[in-house]
Every structure is written in structure tokens, then in C-alpha cells.
Scaffold this motif. Structure first.
Motif, PDB file in Angstrom:
ATOM      1  N   GLU A  43      80.727 112.415   1.602  1.00 16.77           N
ATOM      2  CA  GLU A  43      80.465 112.886   0.371  1.00 16.77           C
ATOM      3  C   GLU A  43      81.009 111.615  -0.597  1.00 16.77           C
ATOM      4  O   GLU A  43      80.569 111.361  -1.739  1.00 16.77           O
ATOM      5  N   ALA A  44      82.392 111.104  -0.256  1.00 21.35           N
ATOM      6  CA  ALA A  44      82.803 109.957  -1.076  1.00 21.35           C
ATOM      7  C   ALA A  44      82.009 108.696  -1.098  1.00 21.35           C
ATOM      8  O   ALA A  44      81.929 108.175  -2.113  1.00 21.35           O
ATOM      9  N   TYR A  45      81.186 108.472  -0.030  1.00 17.99           N
ATOM     10  CA  TYR A  45      80.572 107.410  -0.313  1.00 17.99           C
ATOM     11  C   TYR A  45      78.852 107.969  -0.620  1.00 17.99           C
ATOM     12  O   TYR A  45      78.241 107.104  -1.311  1.00 17.99           O
ATOM     13  N   LEU A  46      78.584 108.972  -0.529  1.00 19.32           N
ATOM     14  CA  LEU A  46      77.315 109.360  -0.940  1.00 19.32           C
ATOM     15  C   LEU A  46      76.887 109.813  -2.235  1.00 19.32           C
ATOM     16  O   LEU A  46      76.018 109.325  -2.910  1.00 19.32           O
ATOM     17  N   ARG A  47      78.162 110.157  -2.837  1.00 20.91           N
ATOM     18  CA  ARG A  47      77.998 110.934  -4.400  1.00 20.91           C
ATOM     19  C   ARG A  47      77.339 109.739  -5.343  1.00 20.91           C
ATOM     20  O   ARG A  47      76.538 109.938  -6.080  1.00 20.91           O
TER      21      ARG A  47
END
Length: 62
Positions: A43-47
Motif C-alpha cells: 500500500e505504501a508504494y502503491l497509493r
């Protein structure tokens, strides 16, 4: 999960999100990540990537 796996997973999910927007499913990046059950590491990379896709989609559909 290493950085390579996070990038590969993110790339797949970005494509899925683009496809869902194109097919008329209106959802925010947060809703999409909940629906896809995205891991916090991903999530941290994808957001930011999903936010960018959402902005581009909104701009192109005006």
C-alpha cells in the motif's frame, strides 16, 4: 516480500485499477486497495501510483 515483489504486485494492481475505472467502476484508490486486500507494505508504494492514475483518468474524462 522484497522490493521486487512489491513493484511487480503494484504494477499488476495499477493495471487492474485502470481497467476498473475504464469499465465504469467508480472507486477511490482506498476503496480499491480494500477490495483487493492490499498488504500494508504494498500500500505504501502503491497509493501514490493509484492517486496518479485516478487524477489522469479524471482529467481525461472531462
Amino acid at each position: 516480500m522484497d522490493q521486487k515483489e512489491i513493484k511487480e504486485t503494484s504494477q499488476f494492481l495499477v493495471t487492474e485499477y485502470k481497467d476498473s475505472l475504464i469499465n465504469g467502476l467508480v472507486e477511490t484508490p482506498s476503496q480499491f486497495m480494500m477490495r483487493m486486500n492490499v498488504e500494508p507494505k504494498v500500500e505504501a508504494y502503491l497509493r501514490p501510483l493509484l492517486n496518479q492514475v485516478e487524477q489522469e483518468f479524471k482529467k481525461n474524462t472531462k
